[in-house]
Every structure is written in C-alpha cells, then in structure tokens.
Design a protein around this motif. Structure first.
Motif, PDB file in Angstrom:
ATOM      1  N   LEU A 263       2.509   1.688  -7.950  1.00 33.55           N
ATOM      2  CA  LEU A 263       1.522   0.754  -7.410  1.00 33.55           C
ATOM      3  C   LEU A 263       1.884  -0.682  -7.763  1.00 33.55           C
ATOM      4  O   LEU A 263       1.642  -1.615  -6.991  1.00 33.55           O
ATOM      5  CB  LEU A 263       0.133   1.087  -7.959  1.00 33.55           C
TER       6      LEU A 263
ATOM      7  N   LEU B  57       2.204   7.078 -10.719  1.00 31.84           N
ATOM      8  CA  LEU B  57       1.395   6.327  -9.764  1.00 31.84           C
ATOM      9  C   LEU B  57       1.276   4.854 -10.132  1.00 31.84           C
ATOM     10  O   LEU B  57       1.493   3.968  -9.295  1.00 31.84           O
ATOM     11  CB  LEU B  57       0.004   6.959  -9.653  1.00 31.84           C
ATOM     12  N   LYS B  58       0.942   4.545 -11.383  1.00 33.96           N
ATOM     13  CA  LYS B  58       0.744   3.154 -11.775  1.00 33.96           C
ATOM     14  C   LYS B  58       2.025   2.345 -11.598  1.00 33.96           C
ATOM     15  O   LYS B  58       2.000   1.211 -11.112  1.00 33.96           O
ATOM     16  CB  LYS B  58       0.261   3.068 -13.219  1.00 33.96           C
TER      17      LYS B  58
ATOM     18  N   LEU C 101       1.287   4.107  -2.845  1.00 32.21           N
ATOM     19  CA  LEU C 101       0.562   5.364  -3.013  1.00 32.21           C
ATOM     20  C   LEU C 101       1.450   6.580  -2.749  1.00 32.21           C
ATOM     21  O   LEU C 101       1.224   7.664  -3.297  1.00 32.21           O
ATOM     22  CB  LEU C 101      -0.637   5.415  -2.061  1.00 32.21           C
TER      23      LEU C 101
ATOM     24  N   GLY D  69      -3.739  -0.042  -1.315  1.00 35.51           N
ATOM     25  CA  GLY D  69      -3.742   1.278  -0.704  1.00 35.51           C
ATOM     26  C   GLY D  69      -5.055   2.019  -0.876  1.00 35.51           C
ATOM     27  O   GLY D  69      -5.628   2.527   0.115  1.00 35.51           O
ATOM     28  N   PRO D  70      -5.579   2.152  -2.110  1.00 33.49           N
ATOM     29  CA  PRO D  70      -6.868   2.839  -2.262  1.00 33.49           C
ATOM     30  C   PRO D  70      -7.988   2.197  -1.470  1.00 33.49           C
ATOM     31  O   PRO D  70      -8.845   2.903  -0.914  1.00 33.49           O
ATOM     32  CB  PRO D  70      -7.129   2.751  -3.773  1.00 33.49           C
TER      33      PRO D  70
ATOM     34  N   LEU E 271      -3.734  -2.523  -5.692  1.00 40.12           N
ATOM     35  CA  LEU E 271      -4.626  -1.447  -5.270  1.00 40.12           C
ATOM     36  C   LEU E 271      -5.051  -1.580  -3.818  1.00 40.12           C
ATOM     37  O   LEU E 271      -6.128  -1.115  -3.427  1.00 40.12           O
ATOM     38  CB  LEU E 271      -5.863  -1.419  -6.180  1.00 40.12           C
TER      39      LEU E 271
ATOM     40  N   TYR F 294       2.391  13.350 -10.047  1.00 42.05           N
ATOM     41  CA  TYR F 294       1.996  12.204  -9.218  1.00 42.05           C
ATOM     42  C   TYR F 294       1.330  11.124 -10.053  1.00 42.05           C
ATOM     43  O   TYR F 294       1.648   9.945  -9.941  1.00 42.05           O
ATOM     44  CB  TYR F 294       1.066  12.696  -8.109  1.00 42.05           C
ATOM     45  N   ARG F 295       0.386  11.529 -10.920  1.00 44.28           N
ATOM     46  CA  ARG F 295      -0.326  10.545 -11.727  1.00 44.28           C
ATOM     47  C   ARG F 295       0.606   9.847 -12.726  1.00 44.28           C
ATOM     48  O   ARG F 295       0.404   8.689 -13.069  1.00 44.28           O
ATOM     49  CB  ARG F 295      -1.457  11.229 -12.483  1.00 44.28           C
TER      50      ARG F 295
ATOM     51  N   TRP G 292       0.813  -1.208   0.000  1.00 38.86           N
ATOM     52  CA  TRP G 292       0.000   0.000   0.000  1.00 38.86           C
ATOM     53  C   TRP G 292       0.850   1.264   0.000  1.00 38.86           C
ATOM     54  O   TRP G 292       0.385   2.339  -0.406  1.00 38.86           O
ATOM     55  CB  TRP G 292      -0.925   0.011   1.211  1.00 38.86           C
ATOM     56  N   SER G 293       2.123   1.147   0.418  1.00 35.71           N
ATOM     57  CA  SER G 293       2.982   2.331   0.420  1.00 35.71           C
ATOM     58  C   SER G 293       3.287   2.831  -0.983  1.00 35.71           C
ATOM     59  O   SER G 293       3.854   3.913  -1.146  1.00 35.71           O
ATOM     60  CB  SER G 293       4.297   2.016   1.144  1.00 35.71           C
TER      61      SER G 293
END
Length: 430
Positions: free
Chosen positions: A261, A257-258, A167, A403-404, A401, A253-254, A164-165
C-alpha cells in the motif's frame, strides 16, 4: 643560385621551418651543381611537423563534459596555468607528448565562435569531437573518426505516488487466478453437498449454489458462518480444508499488504522515441549521450543517491565524430596516426570512464557530507523516516489507502442501487 667561373652554375635549396629548437627559421637543405652532385647531406623534402620542438599551437573549445574541461590553477610563483582534462583533453595531451608541442587554449563564447576560429586558421585544433556532416567539410577539414556521437533524450520521470493497485500487489496475478478458481471449485462442491446430502435444508439447486457462494466468500473475508452450516461429515471436511486454505492465504496477504500500500506505483517513463512523442510535449532534453550521462551523475544526483532525471533507453540518431581542423593542415597525418593509436589502445573509453568515476565519487562525497550534517543537527532519524513530501514513511496516508476507499464507495453505490431497486419493485407490486 651562385655562379663560379664561366661554366659552373650552383644552386642552394632553403626551407622554412616554422618549428625548430631555435624557433621559426630558414634552413639550408642542399647545395648542388648542374650535374646534380649534392654537396649537402640533407633531405630535400623534410617532414617539418614530426617534432614541434616545444612550439605553441593554438587550440579552442568550450567546456563539454566529460570530454573537454579546463580549470585555471595558480602556481607557487603566482603565475596562472590552464589545466585541460577530460577524455578529449587527454587525447590532446597525447598529441602534445607525441609531437612535442604546447597548446594554448584560445577563449571563445559560443560554439559558432569556436568553429570560426578554426576556419580562420587562428586555432589549428578544436580538441573536442564534432559530428561529421557534409556541410562541415565545406569550411574546414576533420580528423579521422574516433567517436560515435549518440543523440539521446533525458527527462524527469512522473513522480511516483501510491496507487490503489497496491491492494492487489501482495499476491501475483497467477495467485489471484488460483484463489478465484479455488473459490469456484469450493462453491460448486459445497452446493453439491447441500443439494444431495442436505437437500431438506435448501429449496432448490439455485438456492444451494447461492448459499454455498455466500459461505465461501464470507469465510474468505473473515466473516462468521451463516446459519446454513454443513452438518454432514463430507461438508465439514470440505469446510475445514477451505478454512485452512483461507487462513494461510489471508496471513500471507496481510503480511505484505502495508508494504505494498505504501509502495509507489512505477513512474511513467518514456523509453523510446515513439513513447516520447506520445507522452511529453516540451519537457525532454536532447543531447549527446555521454555528456548527459556525466551531467546526471555530477549535477542531478540527490543527497539520497537517487537521480532527478533519467535517460531514454533508445537513441534518437548517431553520427561519426571527429575534431575540426583548418583546410590542408600539414600535420593532419600525424594527428590521425596518434588518434588511431589511442583509440586502438582503448584509452578513449578508459578516460571517459575515469571522468564518470570522478563525478560518481564527488556525488558520494556530497551524500556523505549531507548525512554527516544531518547527524550533527540530530535530524538523521527524521530524514530516514520522511518521504519526499515530508510525511512519515511509517504512516499510511489517504493516498496510500485510496484502494479501500474506492472499494467502499463502489460497495455503497451497488448497495444503494439494489436498495432502490427493491423498494421500487415492492411499490410496483404492492
């Protein structure tokens, strides 16, 4: 002794040569009279082991990569020949060349049997390094020290999984601190504008601070403005600069991000003895460092180039190491001299690195053959886009996913708690 007449007494000195051009034989060294006049021009105390004249010396050892290895090859005439190689095997060949002998490798099933053959003088050399400890010197001698035997541990790392980190990984820790600080400053500035220049729109300073915090956080999360939009020029300039800041930060960030993740978290690895005691129970393997290095390259390298095991950074213990030989071996000084010449020339490290390179090339060849086999079977595309558990690398799984989902679950818990608190307070007040 021979007598000639009544007054002359003659002596003849003989010596046994275990190795000579004609094999083992007794050789006459000198003949002399009582007045010590020597008639034979020979050395009375010859060194019998400078040259073995092609004689056979028994040696014994088990395979211990990359130091001592042996394979049997068949010659053109059908005869079998034992080929000895490895770093210590090459040292044995240097002894053979220098002293002119041929070694015969005696078979053994255990290291205890190897050592017993040396103790019994059935074999004269065990051509692989043993750690030098006082107990060994009771039953046999050792050559000069030529190696440092490091004991280290190896084990399998904890499998890497998405965490989850992921994120937070797209931005560095100092970047996150900078964002939080920017949010705090923007909230205070906007609250001040609301309270001073647009005071009629807020009831108090606390209300201005709350509305400002809501606007800043909402726009940071790509939400629209609330009803309380700044109308003054100062407020609009502040919000314009804030929106530009948010646009850049969110775009960066975006963009990553993938990738983060899907990026597995670093595996849990014990690198020191202290960490080993805390992390593992019985899953670690302790052995000689150089031996484990060779085994990992040769046996535990996967077709994709990764290794299933790793070696800890710190060593557990180390010993001086040398070859075991029987007590009072007459040609030990010659062996020690050859060993020191080889070590000082840097050949031991070269031979060791050569064996590691051979194992590495073997591993690369297997990887190439593996990829060629996949290409022949039209499986290369699937292999390159598959993870270890067989899932496509381009697909975000539930593990990626986590984290989300954690954030959503936390928000639901907080929202439910606040809802219950509001309902409870209304019931009490009502």
């Amino acid at each position: 002794m021979t007598e000639s007449g009544s007054s002359d007494v003659w002596w003849t000195v003989y010596a046994f040569y275990p190795f000579s051009p004609r094999g083992p034989q007794v050789v006459k060294l000198a003949t002399y009279r009582q007045d010590l006049y020597v008639y034979e021009n020979r050395e009375l105390f010859p060194d019998k082991y400078k040259n073995f004249h092609g004689g056979v010396i028994n040696v014994t050892s088990l395979e211990h990569t990359p130091h001592f290895m042996a394979r049997v090859e068949t010659k053109e005439d059908g005869a079998e020949e034992t080929i000895i190689y490895g770093s210590d095997g090459m040292l044995l060949h240097a002894m053979e060349d220098k002293l002119n002998f041929t070694s015969f490798l005696m078979p053994a099933k255990t290291w205890e049997e190897v050592l017993q053959l040396v103790v019994d003088r059935t074999a004269y050399i065990s051509p692989v390094y043993w750690e030098l400890v006082p107990d060994h010197l009771v039953t046999h001698d050792m050559t000069v020290v030529y190696e440092t035997a490091y004991f280290a541990f190896s084990m399998a790392a904890t499998p890497s999984r998405p965490h989850w980190s992921g994120l937070f990984l797209p931005l560095a820790n100092e970047t996150w601190l900078g964002i939080f600080f920017a949010c705090f400053v923007a909230t205070l500035a906007l609250a001040l504008i609301f309270y001073v220049k647009e005071r009629g729109r807020v009831s108090s300073a606390l209300s201005a601070l709350g509305e400002s915090a809501y606007e800043i956080i909402a726009t940071l999360l790509d939400q629209n403005f609330n009803v309380l939009l700044p109308v003054s020029a100062t407020g609009r300039i502040l919000m314009l600069s804030w929106l530009i800041f948010v646009f850049i930060i969110s775009a960066v960030y975006r963009a990553n991000l993938k990738a983060y993740l899907m990026k597995p978290s670093p595996p849990l690895r014990a690198e020191t003895v202290e960490e080993l005691v805390e992390v593992v129970d019985k899953a670690a393997h302790v052995d000689f460092l150089k031996h484990m290095n060779h085994v990992l390259v040769d046996k535990f390298t996967r077709p994709d180039g990764t290794t299933a095991l790793y070696i800890g950074k710190t060593k557990i213990v180390h010993f001086p190491a040398c070859m075991p030989i029987p007590h009072d071996l007459p040609f030990l000084p010659h062996l020690d001299h050859i060993i020191m010449e080889v070590v000082e020339a840097g050949l031991m490290e070269k031979w060791y690195n050569d064996e590691i390179e051979v194992a590495r090339r073997k591993s690369l060849r297997q990887q190439r053959e593996y990829r060629e086999e996949l290409q022949r079977n039209n499986e290369m595309a699937d292999a390159e886009t598959s993870s270890e558990d067989g899932e496509g690398a381009g697909s975000l799984t539930l593990g990626h996913l986590t984290g989300p989902f954690i954030l959503f679950a936390g928000g639901v818990v907080v929202s439910t708690s606040l809802f219950l608190a509001e309902v409870g307070s209304q019931m009490i007040l009502g």
